[in-house]
Design an enzyme around this catalytic site. Structure first.
Site, PDB file in Angstrom:
ATOM      1  N   ASP A 281      77.697  65.946  81.463  1.00 42.24           N
ATOM      2  CA  ASP A 281      77.533  66.630  80.181  1.00 42.24           C
ATOM      3  C   ASP A 281      78.885  67.014  79.569  1.00 42.24           C
ATOM      4  O   ASP A 281      79.876  67.152  80.286  1.00 42.24           O
ATOM      5  CB  ASP A 281      76.680  67.888  80.432  1.00 42.24           C
TER       6      ASP A 281
ATOM      7  N   HIS B  51      81.869  59.837  74.260  1.00 39.98           N
ATOM      8  CA  HIS B  51      81.078  58.955  75.126  1.00 39.98           C
ATOM      9  C   HIS B  51      81.959  57.858  75.734  1.00 39.98           C
ATOM     10  O   HIS B  51      81.814  57.515  76.904  1.00 39.98           O
ATOM     11  CB  HIS B  51      79.920  58.321  74.348  1.00 39.98           C
TER      12      HIS B  51
ATOM     13  N   THR C 167      65.375  60.360  78.658  1.00 41.39           N
ATOM     14  CA  THR C 167      64.258  60.052  77.754  1.00 41.39           C
ATOM     15  C   THR C 167      64.342  60.895  76.480  1.00 41.39           C
ATOM     16  O   THR C 167      63.784  60.515  75.456  1.00 41.39           O
ATOM     17  CB  THR C 167      62.900  60.319  78.455  1.00 41.39           C
ATOM     18  N   GLU C 168      65.053  62.016  76.539  1.00 44.24           N
ATOM     19  CA  GLU C 168      65.205  62.894  75.366  1.00 44.24           C
ATOM     20  C   GLU C 168      66.318  62.410  74.423  1.00 44.24           C
ATOM     21  O   GLU C 168      66.357  62.784  73.254  1.00 44.24           O
ATOM     22  CB  GLU C 168      65.525  64.337  75.807  1.00 44.24           C
TER      23      GLU C 168
ATOM     24  N   LEU D 220      79.008  51.430  98.346  1.00 43.21           N
ATOM     25  CA  LEU D 220      78.425  52.456  97.468  1.00 43.21           C
ATOM     26  C   LEU D 220      77.261  51.900  96.653  1.00 43.21           C
ATOM     27  O   LEU D 220      77.357  50.808  96.094  1.00 43.21           O
ATOM     28  CB  LEU D 220      79.515  52.973  96.506  1.00 43.21           C
TER      29      LEU D 220
HETATM   30  C1  V07 Z   1      77.191  56.133  79.218  1.00 39.92           C
HETATM   31  C2  V07 Z   1      79.302  57.458  79.505  1.00 39.92           C
HETATM   32  C3  V07 Z   1      79.218  58.520  80.547  1.00 39.92           C
HETATM   33  C4  V07 Z   1      78.909  59.871  79.963  1.00 39.92           C
HETATM   34  C5  V07 Z   1      77.473  60.057  79.561  1.00 39.92           C
HETATM   35  C6  V07 Z   1      76.980  59.384  78.309  1.00 39.92           C
HETATM   36  C7  V07 Z   1      77.683  58.166  77.844  1.00 39.92           C
HETATM   37  C8  V07 Z   1      78.311  54.149  81.899  1.00 39.92           C
HETATM   38  C9  V07 Z   1      77.105  53.540  81.623  1.00 39.92           C
HETATM   39  C10 V07 Z   1      76.491  52.419  82.336  1.00 39.92           C
HETATM   40  C11 V07 Z   1      75.113  52.311  82.438  1.00 39.92           C
HETATM   41  C12 V07 Z   1      74.526  51.273  83.150  1.00 39.92           C
HETATM   42  C13 V07 Z   1      75.324  50.353  83.783  1.00 39.92           C
HETATM   43  C14 V07 Z   1      76.690  50.443  83.701  1.00 39.92           C
HETATM   44  C15 V07 Z   1      77.281  51.467  82.980  1.00 39.92           C
HETATM   45  C16 V07 Z   1      76.573  54.253  80.541  1.00 39.92           C
HETATM   46  C17 V07 Z   1      75.141  54.921  78.889  1.00 39.92           C
HETATM   47  C18 V07 Z   1      75.996  55.945  78.530  1.00 39.92           C
HETATM   48  C19 V07 Z   1      73.864  54.724  78.152  1.00 39.92           C
HETATM   49  F1  V07 Z   1      74.769  49.354  84.479  1.00 39.92           F
HETATM   50  N1  V07 Z   1      78.517  55.162  81.074  1.00 39.92           N
HETATM   51  N2  V07 Z   1      77.465  55.238  80.226  1.00 39.92           N
HETATM   52  N3  V07 Z   1      75.416  54.079  79.887  1.00 39.92           N
HETATM   53  N4  V07 Z   1      78.028  57.179  78.864  1.00 39.92           N
END
Ligand code: V07
Length: 250
Positions: A25, A42, A71-72, A136
């Site tokens: 967060d 982000h 989901t939100e 991991l």
């Molecule tokens: C997202 C970065 C981290 C902070 C929280 C919100 C934004 C990595 C992924 C990801 C997801 C699946 C995957 C590989 C990487 C990701 C979303 C948002 C939607 F197989 N960071 N990150 N996916 N944020």
């Protein structure tokens, strides 16, 4: 990286947690503080996922579960949602070779049917290419909600009952475990939330019953491996009772 072996050898010190779950967060607030657009937060958050993943892999954590999209989160502005949906592809485009090299297995939990096709494609390629890795387990919660997970599991259980494949009397906690997205995974010993909020926000509701909770005011993009190590040390010093008596009281 240093010291884990030494700590494990001492009798009072508990082992390294097998599973750490993180609510990442504070990305939007990180950006706002710097007068940058939310999506920059982000992006920086995604960069930090790489640093924390590398570290978790290096110290020998077996499961790292990250709340990437709840989901939100669909209720956010459309442009922000579409940016977020590009992050898995960006992350994997840059980082998949290193994950493969480090023997990391990528897994997702959540309802991925609802994700855009390009997101599903990037993620399923990574899942497929890393499925036999034994280091991991990097678990991304994508379109995940703990209540939804329970509803979905209960529907499946009810389906088995109605087909006569499962007896109501045989439904146990173990049955429910097996119908969740996390079937077969250990429960998280540690649950971390960054950015000064003190809630679970629908993350791993069933699985976090006995998790040790850790909170920090640090925004996710600024959460460091040092801070993670401090939390792990703290965890190793805390005693876990599971509602019963621990060794000192027996
Ligand atoms: C997202 C970065 C981290 C902070 C929280 C919100 C934004 C990595 C992924 C990801 C997801 C699946 C995957 C590989 C990487 C990701 C979303 C948002 C939607 F197989 N960071 N990150 N996916 N944020």
């Amino acid at each position: 990286m240093f010291g884990w072996k030494k700590q494990k050898q001492s009798a009072e010190m508990k082992a390294l947690p097998e599973h750490i779950a993180i609510i990442m967060d504070g990305n939007g607030r990180y950006a706002k503080q710097r007068n940058r657009p939310r999506v920059n937060g982000h992006y920086e958050g995604m960069q930090n996922v790489k640093r924390i993943t590398r570290h978790a892999s290096d110290v020998g954590i077996k499961y790292l579960t990250l709340y990437a999209f709840s989901t939100e989160n669909w209720s956010r502005p459309k442009s922000e949602v579409s940016y977020l949906m590009k992050l898995p592809g960006d992350f994997l485009g840059a980082f998949l070779p290193e994950l493969i090299e480090k023997n990391v297995r990528v897994i997702t939990i959540g309802d991925d049917d609802a994700l855009p096709e390009h997101t599903i494609k990037a993620v399923s390629e990574a899942v497929e290419k890393t499925k036999n890795n034994t280091g991991l387990n990097l678990v991304f919660a994508l379109n995940y909600g703990g209540r939804n997970e329970l509803v979905r599991g209960i529907k499946k259980i009810a389906g088995e009952v109605s087909k006569g494949k499962l007896d109501v009397e045989d439904i146990s906690q173990g049955t429910i475990d097996r119908y969740l997205y996390t079937a077969g995974m250990p429960e998280p010993e540690m649950m971390i939330r960054t950015s000064g909020e003190y809630r679970l926000s629908n993350f791993l509701l069933w699985q976090s019953s006995y998790s040790e909770l850790f909170f920090t005011d640090t925004f996710w993009p600024e959460f460091t491996t040092d801070e993670l190590d401090q939390m792990i040390s703290q965890y190793q010093k805390r005693s876990r009772r599971f509602g019963g008596l621990d060794e000192e009281e027996v």
